[in-house]
Design an enzyme around this catalytic site. Structure first.
Site, mmCIF file in Angstrom:
data_model
loop_
_atom_site.group_PDB
_atom_site.id
_atom_site.type_symbol
_atom_site.label_atom_id
_atom_site.label_comp_id
_atom_site.label_asym_id
_atom_site.label_seq_id
_atom_site.Cartn_x
_atom_site.Cartn_y
_atom_site.Cartn_z
ATOM 1 N N PRO A 99 0.821 -1.215 0.000
ATOM 2 C CA PRO A 99 0.000 0.000 0.000
ATOM 3 C C PRO A 99 0.855 1.265 0.000
ATOM 4 O O PRO A 99 0.410 2.332 -0.404
ATOM 5 C CB PRO A 99 -0.799 -0.111 1.308
ATOM 6 C CG PRO A 99 -0.740 -1.552 1.680
ATOM 7 C CD PRO A 99 0.565 -2.067 1.157
ATOM 8 N N GLU A 126 1.673 -7.649 8.151
ATOM 9 C CA GLU A 126 1.927 -6.196 8.084
ATOM 10 C C GLU A 126 3.014 -5.849 7.061
ATOM 11 O O GLU A 126 3.387 -4.701 6.912
ATOM 12 C CB GLU A 126 2.368 -5.693 9.468
ATOM 13 C CG GLU A 126 1.327 -5.896 10.556
ATOM 14 C CD GLU A 126 -0.015 -5.283 10.179
ATOM 15 O OE1 GLU A 126 -1.029 -5.996 10.285
ATOM 16 O OE2 GLU A 126 -0.031 -4.119 9.737
ATOM 17 N N ARG A 168 -0.829 -9.002 -21.111
ATOM 18 C CA ARG A 168 -1.647 -8.724 -22.297
ATOM 19 C C ARG A 168 -0.944 -7.764 -23.261
ATOM 20 O O ARG A 168 -1.357 -7.626 -24.410
ATOM 21 C CB ARG A 168 -3.008 -8.180 -21.924
ATOM 22 C CG ARG A 168 -2.982 -6.835 -21.251
ATOM 23 C CD ARG A 168 -4.371 -6.437 -20.771
ATOM 24 N NE ARG A 168 -5.274 -6.172 -21.853
ATOM 25 C CZ ARG A 168 -5.332 -5.014 -22.528
ATOM 26 N NH1 ARG A 168 -4.479 -4.033 -22.221
ATOM 27 N NH2 ARG A 168 -6.196 -4.834 -23.496
ATOM 28 N N ASP A 183 -6.800 0.865 -25.684
ATOM 29 C CA ASP A 183 -7.024 0.817 -24.233
ATOM 30 C C ASP A 183 -7.185 2.209 -23.642
ATOM 31 O O ASP A 183 -6.581 3.171 -24.113
ATOM 32 C CB ASP A 183 -5.790 0.195 -23.548
ATOM 33 C CG ASP A 183 -5.785 -1.313 -23.620
ATOM 34 O OD1 ASP A 183 -6.821 -1.910 -23.932
ATOM 35 O OD2 ASP A 183 -4.713 -1.887 -23.368
HETATM 36 C C1 LIG Z 1 1.225 -7.261 3.399
HETATM 37 O O1 LIG Z 1 1.196 -7.207 1.983
HETATM 38 C C2 LIG Z 1 0.255 -6.380 1.422
HETATM 39 C C3 LIG Z 1 -0.851 -5.945 2.144
HETATM 40 C C4 LIG Z 1 -1.767 -5.097 1.530
HETATM 41 C C5 LIG Z 1 -1.583 -4.687 0.210
HETATM 42 N N1 LIG Z 1 -2.388 -3.830 -0.537
HETATM 43 C C6 LIG Z 1 -1.906 -3.620 -1.752
HETATM 44 C C7 LIG Z 1 -2.528 -2.729 -2.751
HETATM 45 O O2 LIG Z 1 -1.914 -2.519 -3.828
HETATM 46 O O3 LIG Z 1 -3.613 -2.202 -2.460
HETATM 47 S S1 LIG Z 1 -0.489 -4.464 -2.075
HETATM 48 C C8 LIG Z 1 -0.473 -5.152 -0.482
HETATM 49 C C9 LIG Z 1 0.451 -5.991 0.099
#
Ligand SMILES: COc1ccc2nc(C(=O)O)sc2c1
Length: 257
Positions: A99, A126, A168, A183
């Site tokens: 994230p 986490e 793709r 696209d």
């Molecule tokens: C713990 O590993 C994670 C947890 C949440 C997460 N959320 C992502 C996203 O791109 O929204 S990648 C990702 C990897």
């Protein structure tokens, strides 16, 4: 293209055996290897996580299994070996969904599609001990990438999305190469524009006709109508993209939409 994926849930990637990507694997366009991170654990419980230093909720993925996995798949030595498919000196681009990563975009997908070897690391809990990323950066390019402003339970779904978006774009994977150029976000005429509406038979469906222009056979008028509809949809769903267009993608006729 070679793709390696490290995960504690290999079964997520059964999806890569079907449809276009499955065909790409069978025809040799894609060479995908899925690895179970627990294969690099050495305790009876095959432990991959532990409590976070400094406290806080949840667990963090231990560095040791990840270090050993990356060493096996992409050995620090330059000697060719089975794990590298005999590539001497080749290193993959390590991509870690998180994230807190940079946004994954169509442009990044196109850049990845030009790479010979991608290595995806799927975090859980986490996240992965940060020293794994720091150490990997000493010997291969590393990208931390996010799919958007939301949080998943782990990296597996994000990796599936990225592999589909990249796969793709590989020559020969899509039956009709033109599908890529049309696209949303594709470089060129569609850059920063969302795709407009599409229609197929029947010509009238539940008293809803196909727009007449699409039946006219006038290719110039059809192209103009499609661009107008793309602009209209972009203005409605992604007005932020119009800023890019205003910097040079719009002409006087566009402004009339
Ligand atoms: C713990 O590993 C994670 C947890 C949440 C997460 N959320 C992502 C996203 O791109 O929204 S990648 C990702 C990897």
């Amino acid at each position: 293209m070679r793709i390696d994926i490290v995960t504690i849930f290999p079964e997520y990637f059964a999806a890569l055996d079907i449809s276009l990507l499955g065909k790409a694997r069978r025809t040799g366009l894609l060479d995908v290897h899925v690895h179970d991170l627990r294969d690099w654990t050495h305790d009876r419980h095959r432990t991959v996580d532990d409590t976070p230093y400094g406290g806080g909720p949840g667990m963090v993925m231990k560095p040791d299994p990840w270090g050993e996995a990356l060493d096996t798949i992409a050995p620090p030595s330059t000697a060719p070996c089975a794990a590298t498919g005999g590539r001497s000196g080749a290193v993959p681009r390590l991509i870690i969904p998180t994230p807190s990563g940079r946004p994954f975009t169509q442009e990044l997908a196109a850049r990845y599609a030009a790479e010979p070897w991608l290595l995806f690391a799927c975090g859980r809990y986490e996240g992965i001990d940060s020293r794994v990323v720091d150490e990997a950066r000493t010997r291969m390019p590393v990208d931390e990438v996010s799919l958007g402003d939301f949080v998943l339970a782990g990296g597996e779904v994000a990796v599936l999305v990225m592999i589909e978006a990249v796969g793709r774009l590989l020559p020969g994977v899509l039956g009709n190469a033109d599908s890529v150029s049309d696209d949303s976000f594709a470089p060129g005429a569609m850059e920063s524009l969302l795709e407009g509406p599409v229609y197929t038979k029947p010509q009238v469906w539940r008293e809803r006709p196909v727009p007449d222009v699409l039946l006219s056979g006038h290719h110039g008028e059809i192209a103009r109508w499609r661009r107008d509809e793309a602009l209209r949809r972009t203005a409605k769903h992604r007005p932020d993209l119009l800023v890019h267009l205003a910097r040079g993608g719009l002409d006087d006729r566009d402004r009339a939409v």
